[in-house]
Design a protein around this motif. Structure first.
Motif, PDB file in Angstrom:
ATOM      1  N   GLY A   1       2.198 -11.116  10.467  1.00  0.00           N
ATOM      2  CA  GLY A   1       3.320 -10.992   9.168  1.00  0.00           C
ATOM      3  C   GLY A   1       2.617 -11.181   7.820  1.00  0.00           C
ATOM      4  N   GLU A   2       1.688 -12.156   7.765  1.00  0.00           N
ATOM      5  CA  GLU A   2       1.041 -12.178   6.358  1.00  0.00           C
ATOM      6  C   GLU A   2       0.270 -11.323   6.219  1.00  0.00           C
TER       7      GLU A   2
ATOM      8  N   SER B   1       0.313  -8.160   7.197  1.00  0.00           N
ATOM      9  CA  SER B   1       1.205  -7.114   7.007  1.00  0.00           C
ATOM     10  C   SER B   1       1.747  -6.814   5.461  1.00  0.00           C
ATOM     11  N   SER B   2       2.199  -8.074   5.032  1.00  0.00           N
ATOM     12  CA  SER B   2       2.725  -8.419   3.831  1.00  0.00           C
ATOM     13  C   SER B   2       1.536  -8.140   2.708  1.00  0.00           C
TER      14      SER B   2
ATOM     15  N   GLY C   1       0.906  -4.296   2.268  1.00  0.00           N
ATOM     16  CA  GLY C   1       1.925  -3.596   2.065  1.00  0.00           C
ATOM     17  C   GLY C   1       2.299  -3.277   0.491  1.00  0.00           C
ATOM     18  N   SER C   2       3.507  -2.917   0.435  1.00  0.00           N
ATOM     19  CA  SER C   2       4.158  -2.501  -0.803  1.00  0.00           C
ATOM     20  C   SER C   2       4.220  -3.566  -2.070  1.00  0.00           C
ATOM     21  N   GLN C   3       4.250  -4.964  -1.139  1.00  0.00           N
ATOM     22  CA  GLN C   3       4.210  -6.094  -2.167  1.00  0.00           C
ATOM     23  C   GLN C   3       2.939  -6.841  -2.182  1.00  0.00           C
ATOM     24  N   GLY C   4       2.079  -6.318  -1.487  1.00  0.00           N
ATOM     25  CA  GLY C   4       0.558  -6.701  -1.713  1.00  0.00           C
ATOM     26  C   GLY C   4      -0.556  -5.754  -2.032  1.00  0.00           C
TER      27      GLY C   4
ATOM     28  N   HIS D   1      -2.426  -8.435  -6.505  1.00  0.00           N
ATOM     29  CA  HIS D   1      -1.904  -7.908  -5.427  1.00  0.00           C
ATOM     30  C   HIS D   1      -2.919  -6.798  -4.968  1.00  0.00           C
TER      31      HIS D   1
ATOM     32  N   ASP E   1      -4.500 -10.464  -2.746  1.00  0.00           N
ATOM     33  CA  ASP E   1      -3.665 -11.014  -1.506  1.00  0.00           C
ATOM     34  C   ASP E   1      -4.338 -10.686  -0.158  1.00  0.00           C
TER      35      ASP E   1
END
Length: 295
Positions: free
Chosen positions: A143-144, A146-147, A150-153, A180, A184
């Motif tokens: 999960g971490e 992936s985040s 992704g679009s918020q990272g 980011h 990230d």
């Protein structure tokens, strides 16, 4: 063992594992596997997988048990570079001293290579469950990461970076981009090693602060190297930020203040590790290395 010896040892270990995990060049379809290996083995500091390893060691864990996830972080990083270099993005001809992927294999294959590397990364993280890692920790790491990717990272940071070209931006936007686009994935690397190693809440909080400051220091020094670096040493053209009219730490604050900011971030990163003893010395040395790096 000094830092240079430690890094050399871990790079050899990481490369051996990457060679094992990636499909052979002879596997069908050969073109994509040749392209994947071209970019993965083109060189690089392997800093993100080393951070996975070093953070797990700081918690007293066996580095061999986190290798699939460590290698996954390198695949994600490499995919981002392959896509970054594309004509639609930074349009670079060289990476790590070699022709960029699209210059060798073409743009379509380069895009698919990035896709394949990113997808393979998540297969490796899942594979980590076969080495006796707590499955709940694997899920948390999935999960971490992936985040973070992704679009918020990382992707989100890249989008704002592109939107900011040819514009005058403020410090808040620059900080968002660097936090980011680069930070990230650093944080995800350090946290992944710690989580897989069953770090306590206190240990994880300290390592998270370390990672956030480390990522900031890395990006500031990266901006500085784009101004002062030697293309022969770095392995890519310098001055690309200015060519693309990007706002950077040197463009907003000047070289001297940027160097001071990088030094302050390194100091904060090292101070965050005060709860650890000598088991975190590798992480401390990695932070100090950032203030002196040439590549």
């Amino acid at each position: 063992m000094n830092l240079d010896s430690y890094i050399a040892e871990k790079i050899n270990l990481i490369n051996d594992k990457l060679d094992k995990y990636l499909p052979d060049e002879s596997e069908v379809p050969e073109l994509i596997h040749q392209s994947m290996r071209y970019s993965v083995f083109a060189g690089g500091k392997r800093l993100r997988p080393i951070l996975v390893i070093a953070s797990s060691e700081a918690v007293g864990f066996n580095a061999e048990k986190v290798m699939p996830t460590a290698c996954a972080l390198e695949l994600i990083h490499t995919y981002s570079l392959v896509h970054d270099d594309l004509p639609a993005m930074d349009d670079d001809d060289y990476r790590r001293g070699k022709l960029t992927n699209h210059k060798v294999y073409g743009e379509a294959t380069a895009i698919l290579t990035g896709d394949a590397l990113l997808t393979k990364a998540f297969e490796l993280i899942a594979f980590n469950a076969t080495l006796g890692i707590n499955e709940k920790n694997i899920i948390k790491v999935l999960g971490e990461i992936s985040s973070a990717a992704g679009s918020q990272g990382m992707v989100g940071g890249q989008v704002v970076d592109m939107q900011s070209e040819n514009k005058s931006i403020g410090f808040d936007t620059l900080k968002y981009i660097h936090t980011h686009k680069t930070g990230d994935l650093f944080k995800a690397s350090v946290r992944a090693g710690a989580i897989l190693a069953n770090a306590s809440d206190k240990q994880l909080a300290a390592l998270t602060e370390y990672a956030e400051q480390l990522g900031l220091a890395f990006q500031i020094t990266d901006d500085i190297l784009d101004v002062e670096g030697d293309a022969q040493v770095i392995g890519k053209a310098v001055g690309s930020d200015q060519k693309n009219q990007k706002s950077t730490y040197p463009s907003l604050f000047g070289i001297d203040q940027s160097k001071e900011m990088a030094y302050n971030s390194v100091s904060k990163a090292i101070n965050a590790l005060d709860i650890f003893g000598s088991e975190a010395d590798r992480l401390r040395k990695i932070a100090n290395y950032l203030t002196k790096r040439k590549v």
